[in-house]
Design a protein around this motif. Structure first.
Motif, PDB file in Angstrom:
ATOM      1  N   ALA A  33       0.830  -1.204   0.000  1.00 32.89           N
ATOM      2  CA  ALA A  33       0.000   0.000   0.000  1.00 32.89           C
ATOM      3  C   ALA A  33       0.864   1.253   0.000  1.00 32.89           C
ATOM      4  O   ALA A  33       0.559   2.247  -0.678  1.00 32.89           O
ATOM      5  CB  ALA A  33      -0.918  -0.007   1.215  1.00 32.89           C
ATOM      6  N   GLN A  34       1.973   1.217   0.745  1.00 33.51           N
ATOM      7  CA  GLN A  34       2.883   2.366   0.775  1.00 33.51           C
ATOM      8  C   GLN A  34       3.570   2.557  -0.573  1.00 33.51           C
ATOM      9  O   GLN A  34       3.763   3.683  -1.027  1.00 33.51           O
ATOM     10  CB  GLN A  34       3.937   2.160   1.865  1.00 33.51           C
ATOM     11  CG  GLN A  34       3.420   2.358   3.291  1.00 33.51           C
ATOM     12  CD  GLN A  34       4.505   2.101   4.315  1.00 33.51           C
ATOM     13  OE1 GLN A  34       5.013   0.983   4.435  1.00 33.51           O
ATOM     14  NE2 GLN A  34       4.857   3.141   5.066  1.00 33.51           N
ATOM     15  N   VAL A  35       3.939   1.422  -1.201  1.00 38.50           N
ATOM     16  CA  VAL A  35       4.560   1.504  -2.536  1.00 38.50           C
ATOM     17  C   VAL A  35       3.596   2.160  -3.512  1.00 38.50           C
ATOM     18  O   VAL A  35       3.967   3.035  -4.290  1.00 38.50           O
ATOM     19  CB  VAL A  35       4.951   0.096  -3.048  1.00 38.50           C
ATOM     20  CG1 VAL A  35       5.387   0.160  -4.522  1.00 38.50           C
ATOM     21  CG2 VAL A  35       6.072  -0.486  -2.204  1.00 38.50           C
ATOM     22  N   SER A  36       2.327   1.738  -3.476  1.00 38.77           N
ATOM     23  CA  SER A  36       1.307   2.286  -4.370  1.00 38.77           C
ATOM     24  C   SER A  36       1.143   3.786  -4.145  1.00 38.77           C
ATOM     25  O   SER A  36       1.061   4.566  -5.098  1.00 38.77           O
ATOM     26  CB  SER A  36      -0.016   1.566  -4.144  1.00 38.77           C
ATOM     27  OG  SER A  36      -1.033   2.114  -4.945  1.00 38.77           O
ATOM     28  N   ARG A  37       1.104   4.191  -2.847  1.00 38.21           N
ATOM     29  CA  ARG A  37       0.916   5.619  -2.536  1.00 38.21           C
ATOM     30  C   ARG A  37       2.110   6.443  -3.001  1.00 38.21           C
ATOM     31  O   ARG A  37       1.934   7.515  -3.599  1.00 38.21           O
ATOM     32  CB  ARG A  37       0.714   5.777  -1.024  1.00 38.21           C
ATOM     33  CG  ARG A  37       0.500   7.226  -0.579  1.00 38.21           C
ATOM     34  CD  ARG A  37       0.205   7.314   0.908  1.00 38.21           C
ATOM     35  NE  ARG A  37       1.270   6.682   1.699  1.00 38.21           N
ATOM     36  CZ  ARG A  37       2.438   7.303   1.964  1.00 38.21           C
ATOM     37  NH1 ARG A  37       2.685   8.509   1.493  1.00 38.21           N
ATOM     38  NH2 ARG A  37       3.343   6.674   2.713  1.00 38.21           N
ATOM     39  N   LEU A  38       3.321   5.954  -2.728  1.00 39.09           N
ATOM     40  CA  LEU A  38       4.532   6.689  -3.132  1.00 39.09           C
ATOM     41  C   LEU A  38       4.650   6.773  -4.662  1.00 39.09           C
ATOM     42  O   LEU A  38       5.088   7.790  -5.202  1.00 39.09           O
ATOM     43  CB  LEU A  38       5.772   6.010  -2.553  1.00 39.09           C
ATOM     44  CG  LEU A  38       5.972   6.163  -1.040  1.00 39.09           C
ATOM     45  CD1 LEU A  38       7.103   5.260  -0.552  1.00 39.09           C
ATOM     46  CD2 LEU A  38       6.261   7.625  -0.674  1.00 39.09           C
ATOM     47  N   GLU A  39       4.244   5.713  -5.322  1.00 33.06           N
ATOM     48  CA  GLU A  39       4.286   5.709  -6.794  1.00 33.06           C
ATOM     49  C   GLU A  39       3.337   6.765  -7.356  1.00 33.06           C
ATOM     50  O   GLU A  39       3.709   7.546  -8.250  1.00 33.06           O
ATOM     51  CB  GLU A  39       3.910   4.330  -7.324  1.00 33.06           C
ATOM     52  CG  GLU A  39       3.934   4.232  -8.849  1.00 33.06           C
ATOM     53  CD  GLU A  39       3.418   2.906  -9.365  1.00 33.06           C
ATOM     54  OE1 GLU A  39       2.974   2.867 -10.537  1.00 33.06           O
ATOM     55  OE2 GLU A  39       3.442   1.909  -8.605  1.00 33.06           O
ATOM     56  N   LYS A  40       2.111   6.798  -6.843  1.00 35.81           N
ATOM     57  CA  LYS A  40       1.127   7.777  -7.316  1.00 35.81           C
ATOM     58  C   LYS A  40       1.581   9.196  -7.032  1.00 35.81           C
ATOM     59  O   LYS A  40       1.439  10.092  -7.865  1.00 35.81           O
ATOM     60  CB  LYS A  40      -0.222   7.510  -6.655  1.00 35.81           C
ATOM     61  CG  LYS A  40      -0.913   6.245  -7.155  1.00 35.81           C
ATOM     62  CD  LYS A  40      -2.229   6.024  -6.432  1.00 35.81           C
ATOM     63  CE  LYS A  40      -2.913   4.751  -6.900  1.00 35.81           C
ATOM     64  NZ  LYS A  40      -4.184   4.489  -6.172  1.00 35.81           N
ATOM     65  N   THR A  41       2.154   9.412  -5.854  1.00 41.23           N
ATOM     66  CA  THR A  41       2.637  10.748  -5.478  1.00 41.23           C
ATOM     67  C   THR A  41       3.769  11.189  -6.403  1.00 41.23           C
ATOM     68  O   THR A  41       3.803  12.336  -6.859  1.00 41.23           O
ATOM     69  CB  THR A  41       3.143  10.745  -4.021  1.00 41.23           C
ATOM     70  OG1 THR A  41       2.087  10.342  -3.154  1.00 41.23           O
ATOM     71  CG2 THR A  41       3.633  12.120  -3.622  1.00 41.23           C
ATOM     72  N   ALA A  42       4.707  10.248  -6.707  1.00 42.02           N
ATOM     73  CA  ALA A  42       5.845  10.565  -7.573  1.00 42.02           C
ATOM     74  C   ALA A  42       5.379  10.906  -8.988  1.00 42.02           C
ATOM     75  O   ALA A  42       5.842  11.874  -9.592  1.00 42.02           O
ATOM     76  CB  ALA A  42       6.816   9.387  -7.600  1.00 42.02           C
ATOM     77  N   LEU A  43       4.423  10.112  -9.515  1.00 40.44           N
ATOM     78  CA  LEU A  43       3.919  10.343 -10.863  1.00 40.44           C
ATOM     79  C   LEU A  43       3.171  11.677 -10.951  1.00 40.44           C
ATOM     80  O   LEU A  43       3.289  12.418 -11.931  1.00 40.44           O
ATOM     81  CB  LEU A  43       2.982   9.211 -11.287  1.00 40.44           C
ATOM     82  CG  LEU A  43       3.669   7.849 -11.538  1.00 40.44           C
ATOM     83  CD1 LEU A  43       2.621   6.781 -11.830  1.00 40.44           C
ATOM     84  CD2 LEU A  43       4.677   7.934 -12.678  1.00 40.44           C
ATOM     85  N   LYS A  44       2.436  11.981  -9.900  1.00 39.76           N
ATOM     86  CA  LYS A  44       1.703  13.249  -9.858  1.00 39.76           C
ATOM     87  C   LYS A  44       2.664  14.431  -9.851  1.00 39.76           C
ATOM     88  O   LYS A  44       2.447  15.449 -10.512  1.00 39.76           O
ATOM     89  CB  LYS A  44       0.811  13.275  -8.630  1.00 39.76           C
ATOM     90  CG  LYS A  44      -0.109  14.485  -8.550  1.00 39.76           C
ATOM     91  CD  LYS A  44      -1.031  14.403  -7.343  1.00 39.76           C
ATOM     92  CE  LYS A  44      -1.964  15.601  -7.269  1.00 39.76           C
ATOM     93  NZ  LYS A  44      -2.873  15.537  -6.097  1.00 39.76           N
ATOM     94  N   GLN A  45       3.760  14.279  -9.087  1.00 42.46           N
ATOM     95  CA  GLN A  45       4.752  15.355  -8.996  1.00 42.46           C
ATOM     96  C   GLN A  45       5.451  15.562 -10.358  1.00 42.46           C
ATOM     97  O   GLN A  45       5.705  16.690 -10.763  1.00 42.46           O
ATOM     98  CB  GLN A  45       5.798  15.006  -7.927  1.00 42.46           C
ATOM     99  CG  GLN A  45       6.805  16.118  -7.674  1.00 42.46           C
ATOM    100  CD  GLN A  45       7.741  15.778  -6.531  1.00 42.46           C
ATOM    101  OE1 GLN A  45       7.379  15.010  -5.624  1.00 42.46           O
ATOM    102  NE2 GLN A  45       8.943  16.327  -6.557  1.00 42.46           N
ATOM    103  N   ILE A  46       5.735  14.445 -11.034  1.00 50.07           N
ATOM    104  CA  ILE A  46       6.386  14.530 -12.344  1.00 50.07           C
ATOM    105  C   ILE A  46       5.479  15.227 -13.337  1.00 50.07           C
ATOM    106  O   ILE A  46       5.903  16.104 -14.101  1.00 50.07           O
ATOM    107  CB  ILE A  46       6.771  13.117 -12.850  1.00 50.07           C
ATOM    108  CG1 ILE A  46       7.916  12.543 -12.025  1.00 50.07           C
ATOM    109  CG2 ILE A  46       7.159  13.156 -14.329  1.00 50.07           C
ATOM    110  CD1 ILE A  46       8.242  11.104 -12.337  1.00 50.07           C
ATOM    111  N   LYS A  47       4.196  14.845 -13.350  1.00 45.22           N
ATOM    112  CA  LYS A  47       3.233  15.449 -14.275  1.00 45.22           C
ATOM    113  C   LYS A  47       3.108  16.942 -14.051  1.00 45.22           C
ATOM    114  O   LYS A  47       3.005  17.730 -14.993  1.00 45.22           O
ATOM    115  CB  LYS A  47       1.877  14.780 -14.131  1.00 45.22           C
ATOM    116  CG  LYS A  47       1.809  13.362 -14.692  1.00 45.22           C
ATOM    117  CD  LYS A  47       0.438  12.762 -14.488  1.00 45.22           C
ATOM    118  CE  LYS A  47       0.374  11.336 -15.022  1.00 45.22           C
ATOM    119  NZ  LYS A  47      -0.948  10.711 -14.814  1.00 45.22           N
TER     120      LYS A  47
END
Length: 256
Positions: free
Chosen positions: A238-252
């Motif tokens: 769950a933490q991996v999923s959250r960090l992944e979404k946060t990173a992708l959002k920041q990149i976008k």
């Protein structure tokens, strides 16, 4: 090369032309061991060699050498021709003459192709000639079916023996306006817009935290699942999923 009249000491403008009856009579005699008939038959078919040599006039090859290679193919065709088959000699000889010329041109090529691939390519050329002689529309599919090999193998073999062309080869020239081959080449993956996007992407990734960078690397460069990443990084899926979404959002947000 096309303008040359005397090739290998032979005045091609004065070469004799044999009719069908003369061809048949000479072939029977030479198969019986008549050397004079053999020589006359060879000379009488040099026009056939010349007509095929002319196809290669733009290859920047030596006319004498190409004509000589074609004559070797002619002699091989004479030696291997079977009268009982009932096929015209020219139909049988053309693929052998072309094959010998192409072999000469390829052997002098700076790009080396393995023997097995070249052998496959020569077989493909023979099958193509046979299908063309039967007035069939020749396709890779038909050749592959005839040879019982994959279509991709046919395409690969023909590509491997094709002559390399310079990027600076003129493909169009009119009134001093020359268009080079390189002018027609366009790579959608390496234009200015793509380079700009890549630069922005790398800049956005560099701003991420170390753990987020690692998660994206494992996820998108090594193709691992979130569960596999969680085990490697030491956090929950769950933490991996959250960090992944946060990173992708920041990149976008950085590149938009």
């Amino acid at each position: 090369m096309l303008q040359k009249v005397v090739i290998c000491g032979v005045d091609t403008s004065g070469l004799p032309l044999l009719n069908s009856k003369e061809q048949e009579e000479l072939m029977i005699k030479l198969k019986g061991g008549d050397n004079a008939a053999r020589e006359k038959f060879i000379v009488g078919n040099m026009r056939l060699v010349l007509s095929l040599v002319r196809r290669f006039w733009a290859k920047n090859a030596n006319a004498d050498d190409v004509f000589q290679a074609g004559c070797v193919g002619l002699i091989k065709a004479i030696d291997n021709f079977d009268i009982s088959v009932g096929v015209k000699f020219s139909t049988y000889a053309v693929p052998m003459i072309l094959g010998e010329i192409k072999r000469y041109l390829r052997d002098g090529n700076s790009l080396r192709v393995s023997r097995s691939i070249r052998d496959t390519a020569y077989q493909v050329l023979k099958v193509r000639e046979k299908l063309e002689a039967d007035d069939e529309e020749v396709t890779y599919d038909k050749i592959a079916k005839e040879m019982n090999i994959a279509v991709s193998e046919v395409a690969y073999a023909l590509d491997a023996i094709s002559d390399p062309v310079s990027l600076y080869e003129p493909v169009y020239n009119k009134s001093g306006d020359t268009l080079l081959l390189m002018d027609q080449i366009f790579d959608t993956k390496n234009n200015d817009e793509v380079w700009t996007e890549k630069a922005a992407l790398y800049e956005a990734i560099s701003r991420l935290e170390g753990r987020e960078k690692k998660i994206l690397f494992l996820r998108y460069f090594e193709g691992k699942t979130q569960t596999e990443i969680s085990q490697e990084v030491g956090i929950s899926q769950a933490q991996v999923s959250r960090l992944e979404k946060t990173a992708l959002k920041q990149i976008k947000s950085c590149i938009s």
